[in-house]
Design a protein around this motif. Structure first.
Motif, mmCIF file in Angstrom:
data_model
loop_
_atom_site.group_PDB
_atom_site.id
_atom_site.type_symbol
_atom_site.label_atom_id
_atom_site.label_comp_id
_atom_site.label_asym_id
_atom_site.label_seq_id
_atom_site.Cartn_x
_atom_site.Cartn_y
_atom_site.Cartn_z
ATOM 1 N N MET A 472 22.225 42.573 14.840
ATOM 2 C CA MET A 472 23.565 42.908 15.327
ATOM 3 C C MET A 472 23.536 44.178 16.172
ATOM 4 S SD MET A 472 26.311 41.024 13.879
ATOM 5 C CE MET A 472 27.577 42.133 13.331
ATOM 6 N N ILE A 473 22.773 45.181 15.653
ATOM 7 C CA ILE A 473 22.657 46.450 16.408
ATOM 8 C C ILE A 473 22.040 46.169 17.766
ATOM 9 C CG2 ILE A 473 21.486 48.699 16.498
ATOM 10 C CD1 ILE A 473 21.671 48.679 13.363
ATOM 11 N N LEU A 474 20.958 45.364 17.726
ATOM 12 C CA LEU A 474 20.276 45.043 18.985
ATOM 13 C C LEU A 474 21.172 44.289 19.951
ATOM 14 C CD1 LEU A 474 16.678 44.105 17.806
ATOM 15 C CD2 LEU A 474 17.242 45.785 19.562
ATOM 16 N N ASP A 475 22.047 43.450 19.354
ATOM 17 C CA ASP A 475 22.973 42.689 20.196
ATOM 18 C C ASP A 475 24.122 43.555 20.733
ATOM 19 O OD1 ASP A 475 21.437 40.507 19.794
ATOM 20 O OD2 ASP A 475 22.776 39.480 18.383
ATOM 21 N N GLY A 476 24.161 44.807 20.246
ATOM 22 C CA GLY A 476 25.197 45.715 20.734
ATOM 23 C C GLY A 476 26.514 45.585 20.014
ATOM 24 N N ASN A 477 26.506 44.921 18.895
ATOM 25 C CA ASN A 477 27.756 44.741 18.145
ATOM 26 C C ASN A 477 28.282 46.050 17.565
ATOM 27 O OD1 ASN A 477 26.872 42.165 18.651
ATOM 28 N ND2 ASN A 477 27.760 41.343 16.771
ATOM 29 N N VAL A 486 15.436 50.378 21.363
ATOM 30 C CA VAL A 486 15.269 48.916 21.423
ATOM 31 C C VAL A 486 13.937 48.482 20.806
ATOM 32 C CG1 VAL A 486 15.101 46.908 22.966
ATOM 33 C CG2 VAL A 486 16.817 48.682 23.393
ATOM 34 N N LYS A 487 12.855 49.180 21.190
ATOM 35 C CA LYS A 487 11.555 48.746 20.683
ATOM 36 C C LYS A 487 11.410 48.912 19.164
ATOM 37 C CE LYS A 487 6.786 48.246 21.663
ATOM 38 N NZ LYS A 487 6.487 48.204 20.242
ATOM 39 N N PRO A 488 11.707 50.105 18.633
ATOM 40 C CA PRO A 488 11.596 50.218 17.166
ATOM 41 C C PRO A 488 12.509 49.249 16.423
ATOM 42 C CG PRO A 488 12.437 52.253 18.139
ATOM 43 C CD PRO A 488 12.000 51.396 19.276
ATOM 44 N N LEU A 489 13.715 49.050 16.951
ATOM 45 C CA LEU A 489 14.617 48.098 16.281
ATOM 46 C C LEU A 489 14.034 46.681 16.286
ATOM 47 C CD1 LEU A 489 18.145 49.373 17.412
ATOM 48 C CD2 LEU A 489 17.291 49.202 15.069
ATOM 49 N N ASN A 490 13.399 46.346 17.382
ATOM 50 C CA ASN A 490 12.751 45.025 17.468
ATOM 51 C C ASN A 490 11.614 44.899 16.454
ATOM 52 O OD1 ASN A 490 13.685 42.942 19.135
ATOM 53 N ND2 ASN A 490 13.358 44.240 20.940
ATOM 54 N N ASP A 491 10.895 46.047 16.303
ATOM 55 C CA ASP A 491 9.801 46.051 15.325
ATOM 56 C C ASP A 491 10.339 45.832 13.915
ATOM 57 O OD1 ASP A 491 7.999 46.382 17.296
ATOM 58 O OD2 ASP A 491 7.646 48.529 16.958
ATOM 59 N N ILE A 492 11.493 46.510 13.647
ATOM 60 C CA ILE A 492 12.118 46.331 12.328
ATOM 61 C C ILE A 492 12.470 44.854 12.141
ATOM 62 C CG2 ILE A 492 14.169 46.829 10.917
ATOM 63 C CD1 ILE A 492 14.165 49.660 12.217
ATOM 64 N N LEU A 493 13.054 44.306 13.168
ATOM 65 C CA LEU A 493 13.488 42.908 13.104
ATOM 66 C C LEU A 493 12.303 41.968 12.850
ATOM 67 C CD1 LEU A 493 16.065 41.234 13.397
ATOM 68 C CD2 LEU A 493 15.523 40.921 15.815
ATOM 69 N N GLN A 494 11.219 42.244 13.583
ATOM 70 C CA GLN A 494 10.028 41.393 13.417
ATOM 71 C C GLN A 494 9.449 41.490 12.009
ATOM 72 O OE1 GLN A 494 6.675 41.862 16.085
ATOM 73 N NE2 GLN A 494 7.929 41.104 17.795
ATOM 74 N N SER A 495 9.386 42.745 11.529
ATOM 75 C CA SER A 495 8.836 42.948 10.193
ATOM 76 C C SER A 495 9.682 42.270 9.136
ATOM 77 C CB SER A 495 8.747 44.437 9.877
ATOM 78 O OG SER A 495 7.777 45.011 10.694
ATOM 79 N N SER A 496 11.000 42.436 9.298
ATOM 80 C CA SER A 496 11.868 41.823 8.290
ATOM 81 C C SER A 496 11.779 40.297 8.380
ATOM 82 C CB SER A 496 13.307 42.299 8.436
ATOM 83 O OG SER A 496 13.864 41.809 9.631
#
Lengths: 701, 126
Positions: A472-477, A486-496
């Motif tokens: 949601m954060i990445l989508d800008g909600n 963006v990159k660290p958030l993507n990493d979090i997303l991938q890990s989760s």
């Protein structure tokens, strides 16, 4: 020889009889002559100058003297000789006297011979001689060669006296014949006894009252190696003497003074020096309570002794083995039940008693089903005919399964059973059941399942939040985000995401292992399902600039769980994409018997020989050129387990390093035999799960 | 758009983070959200107001799980037709949910925010 000492010879007995008979006969003749003389005197018959009596006495003496010479001859020959000599003697005298006595002897001896002879021909011969003699005598009177004052009268009296003597002799013969027969019977018995003793394989010796050997049978010679000559007049110490002095003293005391028989085991020595063991029976020979000798028998038990020792050795070995096996049976945790051919229990070990809370007495001799009612793991009662023991006794095959036993007090326990037939020489003699109480294992398994289910659930809930919030954060909600985030958030997303898939795989694994995985079977088109799966994976392929080609157009229908089919395909294609950097993946399918085989071919790095073996194992990961790939190492294992459960399989068709790999997964075609089989299996399992539903619900709710 | 025209969704979820997340997704999509953190709470709220949709978790605290709540909902005449989405992390109870009367069964980890929203929109409209 010794035989004569102990036994009468045949000829001796005959002689005794003939001696006796002859004596009677001589008395008879004497009596007849006297009778004749009296008659002649009374009737004043003058038979000549000579006195009949004196002649008779001479005849008697002659016979007596001759008999003394020929005492050992056969009776018939004796009589024949006597007759000839006497006849000649008397006949010679008859030239002078021609008295009645001559006729008397002539008549008398043939009959005498006849009665004593055992040979008929001899008897007839003598009768013939008698008749010829008679004829000769009368012809001499008739032709007046010989003077005959009263031939007819003399003849008459002669005949009379002969008739008397014959009758008398016959009576005596009858009397003596009885004695003869009796003696002969005794003789026969004696002969039989002798033969028996001779034939006996046991060594037999007879000694006098001082222990000196008088007789020994052939077996005694054979056994000891001594000849009779060597034994004669020796004591049996000749081959004995190996035992203690006390032993012989006691032995002698018992047989000689206590006059009691003795049975003992002896070790003796042969002439050759060889030792041998015997069972010896020694008995005193008693005559009116006086010991006149001893009879000893020896039975060679050397061979028996050796056998006995061997047997004893074997027996103790068997005993030892038995104790070993018994302690083994008693000591092990598994319950062991032995069943007889009729199914009745004939042995239970300690563990069985503990499991069923029964004493051995309560079980032995009874039917197993009577003391241990059983049900399936799903609580269905097992019928008598389906009890393992009955199946095994009927089919002679080993049966094993898990089930639930109900104890006498109503409590239950899970058990793993192996029931095997006991076969001796092809004949079934019983069966043995090995029972393992798996209640604890079942409990642990259940707890593990529960733990995994709960853990999975509990893990997934926060992961969902992390995953959802991050995307949601990445989508800008939550407002515009700084580009550095963006990159660290993507990493979090991938890990989760990876963590979620790991948890999901763990859950699948747990379900597969506890057979709780649910399947929904349906007929569907391969083409559309594959196309759908590929469309979902296309973005990943595009990211790596790889192609995914579908190189088959045949639209076949398969009967399987669509979700699982797509999951399996996703897994294999996903793996292929992971390990391919150039080129892409080609999908194709074809019919093979009852199955549809889907081929997934990539142009990736290929799989090494070492990795091929690990491929379908649990938590096995293959390292790619980029290091550890994102994955759980459970994908192929789970996929293969599911495919197999669905009636198909997954395997690595071929692979070469640097060129790529080809995996094939198969599924049952619609309306095929395999499909039908899987359908019925799944339905049965589903029904079982329905029955279990309450239990499962309780866990999850 | 007026507030009164907004569709109301009752969200029964015990995990606060997820409750916040789903609330955010739904409010962002212009739905009115009523929150409950356990089954009893949810049923009480249903007594006061009938929403357009219930999004229900299965594993809930307080002795009543999502299926119990759903059974209660289906027992009441006025709530019989109320659309209910089961949103859970239990992925093996889809059949049970269907039998009790859930309109949709979603597994949380397998459903992205976007998909979740799409399902709701297709069920009750915007």
């Amino acid at each position: 020889m010794l035989n004569n000492v102990i036994f009468y010879q045949n000829s001796n007995i005959e002689e005794e009889i003939s001696k006796k008979l002859l004596r009677y006969f001589l008395f008879a003749s004497l009596f007849t002559s006297l009778f004749l003389r009296i008659i002649f005197v009374i009737f004043r018959i003058d038979v000549g100058e000579q006195d009949i009596l004196s002649l008779s006495i001479i005849g008697f003496l002659c016979i007596f003297i001759l008999r003394a010479f020929v005492i050992k001859s056969h009776a018939v020959i004796v009589n024949l000789t006597l007759f000839v000599i006497l006849s000649l003697f008397m006949y010679g005298m008859a030239f002078y006297v021609l008295s009645g006595i001559t006729l008397y002897w002539i008549v008398f001896f043939p009959f005498y011979a006849l009665f004593l002879s055992t040979k008929r021909i001899a008897s007839f011969l003598w009768i013939a001689i008698f008749l010829v003699s008679l004829l000769f005598l009368y012809s001499m009177w008739f032709f007046n060669i010989l003077p005959s004052p009263y031939p007819i009268l003399i003849l008459l009296f002669s005949v009379m006296s002969n008739v008397f003597s014959v009758v008398f002799a016959y009576m005596i013969y009858i009397l003596s014949h009885t004695a003869h027969t009796r003696l002969q019977n005794v003789l026969k018995e004696q002969q039989l006894l002798h033969a028996a003793i001779e034939s006996s394989t046991n060594h037999i010796t007879i000694t006098d009252e001082n222990g000196k050997i008088l007789f020994a049978n052939t077996a005694a010679y054979t056994l000891t190696g001594y000849t009779f000559k060597e034994m004669y007049n020796q004591t049996p110490r000749l081959w004995g003497g190996l035992m203690s002095a006390d032993f012989y003293t006691n032995l002698w005391k018992t047989i000689k003074y206590d006059k009691k028989p003795i049975v003992t085991e002896l070790t003796n020595i042969k002439k050759s020096g060889e030792l041998y063991t015997v069972i010896s029976h020694i008995s005193p020979i008693k005559q009116k309570d006086t010991v006149v000798g001893f009879i000893g028998t020896e039975e060679d038990i050397t061979k028996q002794k050796v056998l006995e020792e061997k047997l004893f050795e074997q027996n103790s070995k068997i005993q030892e083995e038995k104790i070993k096996i018994e302690s083994l049976l008693l000591g092990i945790a598994e319950g062991i039940v032995f069943h007889a051919k009729d199914g009745k229990i004939n042995f239970v070990n300690e563990s069985v008693c503990t499991m069923f809370r029964l004493s051995p007495e309560e079980m032995i001799g009874r039917n197993f089903s009577a003391i241990a009612p059983a049900e399936t793991e799903l609580g269905k009662k097992i019928e008598e005919s389906n009890r393992f023991i009955n199946i095994v006794l009927k089919t002679k095959k080993v049966v094993s399964d898990n089930l639930v036993y109900i104890r006498k007090d109503g409590t239950k326990f899970f058990a793993a059973i192996i029931c095997s037939p006991v076969v001796i020489d092809g004949e079934i003699v019983g069966a043995v059941q090995v029972i393992r109480d798996i209640s604890k294992e079942k409990e642990v398994e259940r707890m593990k399942d529960e733990f995994v289910s709960i853990a999975s659930h509990e893990l997934r809930t926060p992961l969902t939040a992390i995953d959802g919030l991050t995307s949601m954060i990445l989508d800008g909600n939550y407002g515009k985000i700084h580009k550095d985030l963006v990159k660290p958030l993507n990493d979090i997303l991938q890990s989760s995401t990876r963590l979620i898939s790991l948890v999901n795989d763990m859950l699948s694994l747990s379900r597969i292992q506890s057979l709780r995985m649910k399947y929904a079977l349906e007929d569907f088109s391969v083409k559309s399902a594959v196309t759908h799966t590929v469309s979902l994976l296309m973005p990943i392929a595009k990211e790596k600039s790889l192609y995914i080609k579908i190189a088959a157009s045949q639209n076949l229908s398969i009967y399987t769980d669509k979700e699982k089919f797509e999951q399996i395909l996703t897994n294999i294609i996903g793996n292929a994409l992971k390990f391919t950097d150039k080129g892409g993946i080609t999908l194709s399918w074809k019919k093979h018997h009852d199955l549809l085989e889907v081929s997934i071919k990539d142009t990736g790095i290929g799989i090494g020989i070492a990795d091929k073996e690990k491929l379908f194992g649990k938590f096995q990961q293959i390292t790619s050129s980029e290091g550890r790939p994102a994955g759980t190492g459970l994908g192929l294992y789970i996929s293969q387990q599911m495919a197999r459960k669905l009636g198909g399989d997954i395997w690595l068709e071929q692979s070469s390093i640097g060129k790529g790999s080809e995996f094939i997964c198969s599924f049952p075609l619609s309306k095929s035999g395999t499909a039908k089989k899987i359908k019925s299996t799944m339905n049965a399992e589903l029904r079982e799960q329905e029955e279990q539903k309450t239990g499962t619900m309780n866990i999850h709710r | 758009m007026k507030v009164g025209a907004m569709k109301t969704i009752l969200l029964i979820e015990d995990d606060i983070s997820l409750l916040k997340l789903y609330t955010k997704i739904l409010t962002d999509a212009k739905y009115s959200v009523i929150q409950a953190i356990n089954g009893k709470n949810g049923l009480q709220l249903l007594q006061q107001q009938i929403p357009d949709l219930v999004v229900l978790d299965v594993v809930l605290p307080g002795g009543m799980n999502g299926f119990d709540v759903l059974e209660e909902i289906r027992r009441e005449e006025r709530l019989k037709k109320l659309p209910v989405i089961i949103l859970t992390n239990l992925d093996s109870e889809k059949k049970v949910a269907g039998e009790i009367g859930a309109n949709l069964y979603l597994v949380k980890t397998e459903t992205s925010s976007k998909q979740f929203l799409e399902h709701i929109q297709s069920l009750i409209g915007r």
